[in-house]
Design an enzyme around this catalytic site. Sequence first.
Site, PDB file in Angstrom:
ATOM      1  N   GLU A 162     -15.427  -7.269  -2.395  1.00 30.34           N
ATOM      2  CA  GLU A 162     -14.133  -7.257  -3.082  1.00 30.34           C
ATOM      3  C   GLU A 162     -13.020  -7.264  -2.059  1.00 30.34           C
ATOM      4  O   GLU A 162     -13.237  -6.899  -0.903  1.00 30.34           O
ATOM      5  CB  GLU A 162     -13.998  -5.974  -3.922  1.00 30.34           C
ATOM      6  CG  GLU A 162     -14.942  -5.899  -5.080  1.00 30.34           C
ATOM      7  CD  GLU A 162     -14.969  -4.504  -5.692  1.00 30.34           C
ATOM      8  OE1 GLU A 162     -13.921  -3.827  -5.699  1.00 30.34           O
ATOM      9  OE2 GLU A 162     -16.045  -4.096  -6.143  1.00 30.34           O
TER      10      GLU A 162
ATOM     11  N   LYS B 142      -9.689  -5.669  -0.454  1.00 29.06           N
ATOM     12  CA  LYS B 142      -9.144  -4.319  -0.348  1.00 29.06           C
ATOM     13  C   LYS B 142      -7.638  -4.418  -0.522  1.00 29.06           C
ATOM     14  O   LYS B 142      -6.924  -4.921   0.339  1.00 29.06           O
ATOM     15  CB  LYS B 142      -9.499  -3.721   1.015  1.00 29.06           C
ATOM     16  CG  LYS B 142      -9.130  -2.266   1.161  1.00 29.06           C
ATOM     17  CD  LYS B 142      -9.807  -1.677   2.390  1.00 29.06           C
ATOM     18  CE  LYS B 142      -9.600  -0.182   2.492  1.00 29.06           C
ATOM     19  NZ  LYS B 142      -8.220   0.191   2.771  1.00 29.06           N
TER      20      LYS B 142
ATOM     21  N   ASP C  45      -3.848  -3.333  -0.786  1.00 24.64           N
ATOM     22  CA  ASP C  45      -3.094  -2.351  -0.028  1.00 24.64           C
ATOM     23  C   ASP C  45      -1.957  -1.788  -0.867  1.00 24.64           C
ATOM     24  O   ASP C  45      -0.907  -2.391  -1.008  1.00 24.64           O
ATOM     25  CB  ASP C  45      -2.543  -3.020   1.244  1.00 24.64           C
ATOM     26  CG  ASP C  45      -2.243  -2.011   2.318  1.00 24.64           C
ATOM     27  OD1 ASP C  45      -2.613  -0.840   2.146  1.00 24.64           O
ATOM     28  OD2 ASP C  45      -1.625  -2.388   3.320  1.00 24.64           O
TER      29      ASP C  45
ATOM     30  N   TYR D 143     -11.007  -1.288  -9.774  1.00 23.58           N
ATOM     31  CA  TYR D 143     -12.243  -1.662  -9.091  1.00 23.58           C
ATOM     32  C   TYR D 143     -13.414  -0.689  -9.239  1.00 23.58           C
ATOM     33  O   TYR D 143     -14.487  -0.922  -8.709  1.00 23.58           O
ATOM     34  CB  TYR D 143     -11.993  -1.895  -7.600  1.00 23.58           C
ATOM     35  CG  TYR D 143     -11.231  -0.763  -6.915  1.00 23.58           C
ATOM     36  CD1 TYR D 143     -11.847   0.450  -6.663  1.00 23.58           C
ATOM     37  CD2 TYR D 143      -9.913  -0.927  -6.533  1.00 23.58           C
ATOM     38  CE1 TYR D 143     -11.169   1.483  -6.056  1.00 23.58           C
ATOM     39  CE2 TYR D 143      -9.218   0.105  -5.916  1.00 23.58           C
ATOM     40  CZ  TYR D 143      -9.853   1.297  -5.681  1.00 23.58           C
ATOM     41  OH  TYR D 143      -9.167   2.312  -5.086  1.00 23.58           O
TER      42      TYR D 143
ATOM     43  N   LYS E  88     -11.825  -4.084   7.899  1.00 24.92           N
ATOM     44  CA  LYS E  88     -10.371  -4.239   7.991  1.00 24.92           C
ATOM     45  C   LYS E  88     -10.013  -5.525   8.726  1.00 24.92           C
ATOM     46  O   LYS E  88     -10.516  -5.778   9.819  1.00 24.92           O
ATOM     47  CB  LYS E  88      -9.780  -3.051   8.761  1.00 24.92           C
ATOM     48  CG  LYS E  88      -9.856  -1.749   7.989  1.00 24.92           C
ATOM     49  CD  LYS E  88      -8.513  -1.387   7.401  1.00 24.92           C
ATOM     50  CE  LYS E  88      -8.613  -0.026   6.751  1.00 24.92           C
ATOM     51  NZ  LYS E  88      -7.424   0.754   6.787  1.00 24.92           N
TER      52      LYS E  88
ATOM     53  N   CYS F 209      31.957  -5.334  18.123  1.00 22.56           N
ATOM     54  CA  CYS F 209      31.515  -6.301  17.122  1.00 22.56           C
ATOM     55  C   CYS F 209      31.459  -7.690  17.751  1.00 22.56           C
ATOM     56  O   CYS F 209      32.417  -8.118  18.382  1.00 22.56           O
ATOM     57  CB  CYS F 209      32.478  -6.295  15.942  1.00 22.56           C
ATOM     58  SG  CYS F 209      32.136  -7.589  14.759  1.00 22.56           S
TER      59      CYS F 209
ATOM     60  N   CYS G  50      34.440  -9.828  15.964  1.00 23.16           N
ATOM     61  CA  CYS G  50      35.875  -9.531  16.013  1.00 23.16           C
ATOM     62  C   CYS G  50      36.226  -8.560  17.143  1.00 23.16           C
ATOM     63  O   CYS G  50      37.372  -8.180  17.308  1.00 23.16           O
ATOM     64  CB  CYS G  50      36.353  -8.964  14.675  1.00 23.16           C
ATOM     65  SG  CYS G  50      35.800  -7.279  14.381  1.00 23.16           S
TER      66      CYS G  50
ATOM     67  N   CYS H 134      30.681  -2.234  12.121  1.00 19.23           N
ATOM     68  CA  CYS H 134      31.988  -2.702  12.574  1.00 19.23           C
ATOM     69  C   CYS H 134      33.003  -2.176  11.574  1.00 19.23           C
ATOM     70  O   CYS H 134      32.937  -2.513  10.398  1.00 19.23           O
ATOM     71  CB  CYS H 134      32.045  -4.225  12.616  1.00 19.23           C
ATOM     72  SG  CYS H 134      33.740  -4.814  12.780  1.00 19.23           S
TER      73      CYS H 134
ATOM     74  N   CYS I 105      37.415  -8.585  10.001  1.00 25.06           N
ATOM     75  CA  CYS I 105      36.186  -9.110  10.606  1.00 25.06           C
ATOM     76  C   CYS I 105      35.653 -10.265   9.746  1.00 25.06           C
ATOM     77  O   CYS I 105      35.271 -10.053   8.597  1.00 25.06           O
ATOM     78  CB  CYS I 105      35.178  -7.966  10.690  1.00 25.06           C
ATOM     79  SG  CYS I 105      33.652  -8.402  11.498  1.00 25.06           S
TER      80      CYS I 105
HETATM   81  P1  AMP Z   1      -8.731   4.157   3.302  1.00 29.55           P
HETATM   82  O1  AMP Z   1      -7.497   4.653   2.609  1.00 29.55           O
HETATM   83  O2  AMP Z   1      -8.442   3.242   4.452  1.00 29.55           O
HETATM   84  O3  AMP Z   1      -9.732   5.257   3.593  1.00 29.55           O
HETATM   85  O4  AMP Z   1      -9.453   3.187   2.270  1.00 29.55           O
HETATM   86  C1  AMP Z   1      -9.954   3.659   1.070  1.00 29.55           C
HETATM   87  C2  AMP Z   1      -9.079   3.236  -0.038  1.00 29.55           C
HETATM   88  O5  AMP Z   1      -9.065   1.823  -0.184  1.00 29.55           O
HETATM   89  C3  AMP Z   1      -9.564   3.684  -1.348  1.00 29.55           C
HETATM   90  O6  AMP Z   1      -9.249   5.013  -1.602  1.00 29.55           O
HETATM   91  C4  AMP Z   1      -8.851   2.775  -2.286  1.00 29.55           C
HETATM   92  O7  AMP Z   1      -7.595   3.344  -2.613  1.00 29.55           O
HETATM   93  C5  AMP Z   1      -8.551   1.539  -1.462  1.00 29.55           C
HETATM   94  N1  AMP Z   1      -9.125   0.298  -2.024  1.00 29.55           N
HETATM   95  C6  AMP Z   1      -8.436  -0.853  -2.143  1.00 29.55           C
HETATM   96  N2  AMP Z   1      -9.181  -1.816  -2.682  1.00 29.55           N
HETATM   97  C7  AMP Z   1     -10.397  -1.276  -2.952  1.00 29.55           C
HETATM   98  C8  AMP Z   1     -11.602  -1.788  -3.527  1.00 29.55           C
HETATM   99  N3  AMP Z   1     -11.716  -3.062  -3.934  1.00 29.55           N
HETATM  100  N4  AMP Z   1     -12.640  -0.922  -3.640  1.00 29.55           N
HETATM  101  C9  AMP Z   1     -12.542   0.361  -3.217  1.00 29.55           C
HETATM  102  N5  AMP Z   1     -11.448   0.883  -2.659  1.00 29.55           N
HETATM  103  C10 AMP Z   1     -10.371   0.088  -2.523  1.00 29.55           C
HETATM  104 ZN    ZN Z   2      33.726  -7.105  13.276  1.00 29.30          ZN
END
Ligand code: AMP
Ligand code: ZN
Length: 664
Positions: free
Chosen positions: A110, A112, A114, A221, A308, A402, A405, A420, A426
């Site tokens: 899957e 990951k 962010d 997920y 990662k 600045c 000006c 400024c 300006c």
């Molecule tokens: P970390 O915060 O680096 O320890 O990574 C773990 C976190 O990745 C988990 O707690 C989830 O919040 C996040 N995460 C994002 N996508 C997924 C996914 N597809 N499966 C499991 N965890 C995920």
């Molecule tokens: Zn200025």
Amino acid sequence: MEIKEKILALREELRQHNYNYYVLDQPIISDFEFDQKLKELQELERKHPEFYDINSPTLRVGGEVIKNFETVAHEHRMYSLDNSYSKEDLLDWETRIKKMLDDDIQYTCELKYDGASISLTYENGELKRAVTRGDGNQGDDVTNNVRTIKTVPLKLKGDFPPKFDIRGEIVLPYEGFNKMNEERLASGEEPYRNPRNTASGSLKLQDSAEVAKRPLECLLYNIKGHKLDINTQFESLKKARSWGFKVPSEAKLVSTTDEILKFIEYWDVHRHSLPYETDGVVIKVNDLAQQDELGFTAKAPRWAIAYKFKAERVSTRLIHISYQVGRTGAITPVANLEPVELAGTTVKRASLHNADQIEKLDIREGDEVYVEKGGEIIPKIISVELSKRPAQSVPTTYITECPECHTPLVREAGEAQHYCPNYNGCPPQIIGRIQHFISRKAMDIEGLGGETVALLVNEGLIKNYSDLYELTNEQVVPLERMAEKSADNLIKGIEASKAIPFERVLYALGIRYVGETVAKKLARHYKDIDTLVGSTMESLVSVDEIGERIALSVLEFFSSEENKLLIERLKKFGLQLRISEDQMANQTNKLQGLSFVVSGVFETLSRTDLKKHIENNGGKVSSSISSKTSYVVAGDKMGPSKLEKAKALNVPIIDESKFLEMII
Ligand code: AMP
Ligand code: ZN
């Protein structure tokens, strides 16, 4: 049809449309049709409060304000994941688990996502609770905020188990993130740094109506529960999808390490075309029985590992540092780089943020620097390759004047940015302010664009936005690229803007920190410009959502003689500098000086309407009871802690009808 059936049918229909729009991204009716149906439902619900349902699609807009989030224990602990950074790490992991299992292993790969992790609890197909990860054992109850996220189903469809938790990640897709930042820039505020922090910050906002405005999404997920009748991870994703959750479709079921590596390689490149940020791949043993066998270490499951991605990073030479002046006078240092390829685009410039950042990293012209692209549009410099620093290199001295000006710059205590202060002289500030004034959300002047504004200023035809209203056709026609017709349109557009309502004029003035929402609040509260000009610190901070920082900025703006003159002229030209008769008709001062707390569920009015009534009649709505609270307006199911507090502080508690009597 019976009213109740009608309401239920509309809710069901709207839920399906929401699902089509937000989860599937495939709406089948127009926004207009959707709004019509939503209005119809709102109307019915208003007339028939006996059919109240917290999961109604009309209640996605939020409004509940929470001061302190309750801490709740997770029924199933939220583990983190072990990380890997190379093929070798992955092979090690595979060897380890193969030793512990006898049978063949399949894996679900899957992406990951962010963002901020979240655990949702569903009972009988309804969302009961949403809790942040916290320390893994317990997190914050942010249900009110999560309810406003449109991809989180409030009611499930299909064949769902009676009780389960589902985990996912709340993310802020790039598009929405960029839009939020455009708005912040337009009100003279610093932009958010990246989508992830903005997403997790959003979950902790006290006002859920604010959260509702943010284009957050929830990607799921992992399902947890007892007797779920699910055998594999891949199957659980499919099931979750069928119950109405947003489960991205990129996940893949594989059987070999080669396939895992292919998945990683593919997404390392293609992730840049996804609508949201991802920082790696998660590989999970597919069979849930095998997962059980492998179990957990103290910190993470043995049956899963994160790979990662390396942040996209390149090195290049920093040729020159230049400085930009924004409309509010804020100075932004910019790194001009030797062009380099990064994450599929050619990068020539990077943001350096401010003087502290340059000093902290000791960034100098001529340096070899590392540039990284995260969620931001503009890449940033993260470090300097000191080993390649030229011998004659000198530390960067931040500009003191600045660049446009030559006025000495100032930096206020607690502010990262230099400014400024030459507000009226300006050029980029003058041009920027007029560009803001004419922009779509402000005066929306048709036929006039940003470039023309710059031209008008540079030709000496205008010095400020009030001058726009004295422009004549004869002055404009001789300008470069200006035909008779476009000159005509320009003058007409300026004339038409005189009808723009007060709150937008107020926003257009370009007072620092006064964005659209604040402008609206100020317009409603003060009703006309003169009252606002005459306001005091004390009165300003008493307005809902106006803090000291905004108040100071407003006071400073109106204390300037030049600004007062500008406004006198706008008034003379006939701009709307007071709220309209219509708006006025709904407003009184009957509740002036009174502060209200609203709690519980109401019969005839919605909470939002109730709050609107309070504000329209000059009262103030606040979220928690204090000795300053004049009344608590209580409906059904008022919170017990609120009740106790009101009693302890001797704050009178009134019901809906008593309240309505006060404003009749
Ligand atoms: P970390 O915060 O680096 O320890 O990574 C773990 C976190 O990745 C988990 O707690 C989830 O919040 C996040 N995460 C994002 N996508 C997924 C996914 N597809 N499966 C499991 N965890 C995920
Ligand atoms: Zn200025």
